[in-house]
Design a protein around this motif. Sequence first.
Motif, short mmCIF file in Angstrom:
data_model
loop_
_atom_site.label_atom_id
_atom_site.label_comp_id
_atom_site.label_asym_id
_atom_site.label_seq_id
_atom_site.Cartn_x
_atom_site.Cartn_y
_atom_site.Cartn_z
N ASP A 78 109.06 26.33 143.71
CA ASP A 78 109.28 25.29 142.70
C ASP A 78 110.10 24.13 143.57
O ASP A 78 111.17 24.48 144.00
CB ASP A 78 110.27 25.55 141.44
N ASP A 116 111.44 17.79 141.32
CA ASP A 116 110.54 17.05 140.32
C ASP A 116 109.24 17.48 140.25
O ASP A 116 108.44 17.32 139.19
CB ASP A 116 110.62 15.70 140.42
N LEU A 117 108.77 17.94 141.45
CA LEU A 117 107.49 18.44 141.56
C LEU A 117 107.04 19.65 140.55
O LEU A 117 105.80 19.92 140.29
CB LEU A 117 106.78 18.41 143.00
N ILE A 145 104.71 24.56 142.93
CA ILE A 145 103.74 24.18 143.86
C ILE A 145 102.27 25.03 143.54
O ILE A 145 102.43 26.19 143.95
CB ILE A 145 104.10 24.25 145.24
N ASP A 156 99.90 19.12 145.46
CA ASP A 156 101.43 19.51 145.50
C ASP A 156 101.86 19.58 146.46
O ASP A 156 103.10 19.25 146.87
CB ASP A 156 101.70 20.70 144.50
N ASN A 179 102.39 16.45 148.47
CA ASN A 179 103.59 15.78 147.72
C ASN A 179 104.94 16.58 148.37
O ASN A 179 105.87 15.67 148.84
CB ASN A 179 103.43 15.76 146.31
N LEU A 180 104.98 17.66 148.41
CA LEU A 180 106.16 18.50 148.75
C LEU A 180 106.40 18.06 150.41
O LEU A 180 107.44 17.86 150.65
CB LEU A 180 105.87 20.05 148.82
N LYS A 228 107.95 14.53 150.76
CA LYS A 228 109.37 14.54 150.46
C LYS A 228 110.30 15.47 151.27
O LYS A 228 111.32 15.72 150.78
CB LYS A 228 109.48 15.01 148.69
#
Length: 236
Positions: A61, A64-65, A68, A73, A76-77, A80
């Motif tokens: 986890d 805010d995403l 996964i 996802d 995006n991970l 960041k």
Amino acid sequence: NNKLSLKNINVKYGESLALKSINLDIYKGEFVVLLGSSGAGKSTLLRTINQLNPLTSGELDFFDLGKIRNKKDLQNLRKKTGMIFQQHQLIERNTVFQNVLTGRLGFHSLLRSILPLPKFDQELALDCIDRVNLLDKALVKVKELSGGQQQRVGIARALAQNPSLILADEPIASLDPKTSHQVLSMLKDICKKDNISALTSLHQVDFAKEYGDRIIGLSHGKIVFNGKSDQLSDEI
Ligand code: ADP
Ligand code: ADP
């Protein structure tokens, strides 16, 4: 969701388990040190979080995403997450500025860009270089810098991703003690100021105790300690 959670993560290389049932939470803004000797699985754990190493089983986890679940996802991970390496992995013949822009734009987009770079990205890169106190070296080639300065460029490149999380894999392993303190305290100060979470692997107990808000002890792929530095005995 204000934390990164690793839930029951296992990682295998072939038949051998390199990580065994890893459960770990890292909170927003926390500076966590991952401590363990060579071969303990530190590198594997860091690389599992951004899945440069695939996980064999378990769940992630990410702030805010949330959980996964798929490629999107994971992309995006990765956007960041800033990574810092032992051997910095900078392009030595390029300037500090070019290297930090690579963190902002990604390697391929930089190669493709013949057009002038967006002003926003240039300004952001310069701001990151300023945060590691290297503005006067921005146009100098990385190979001309000292080891400590190179590692600060590595920090700036990670910052250029505007990360929620920084993963640092033995960032001081090739530096002398004095430079190691400079680099670690700079990294920690920046993370605290910007509320960036960090997981930094080290193999020296004294450095871990000095800098870790919390220490995770890893041995043979298992978490054997998870607590504040004053609870850690010197034998680990
Ligand atoms: P550390 O970073 O703590 O030194 P690593 O995560 O690099 O530990 O390694 C953990 C274990 O996994 C070691 O036993 C190592 O030999 C093994 N290992 C690491 N990478 C690979 C790989 N690509 N293939 C097979 N085994 C690996
Ligand atoms: P594909 O099947 O096309 O490879 P998936 O959506 O199954 O795509 O997975 C894409 C990536 O996301 C893979 O690298 C996988 O390891 C990762 N992934 C899938 N599920 C999870 C999960 N629950 N937690 C963490 N990573 C996951």
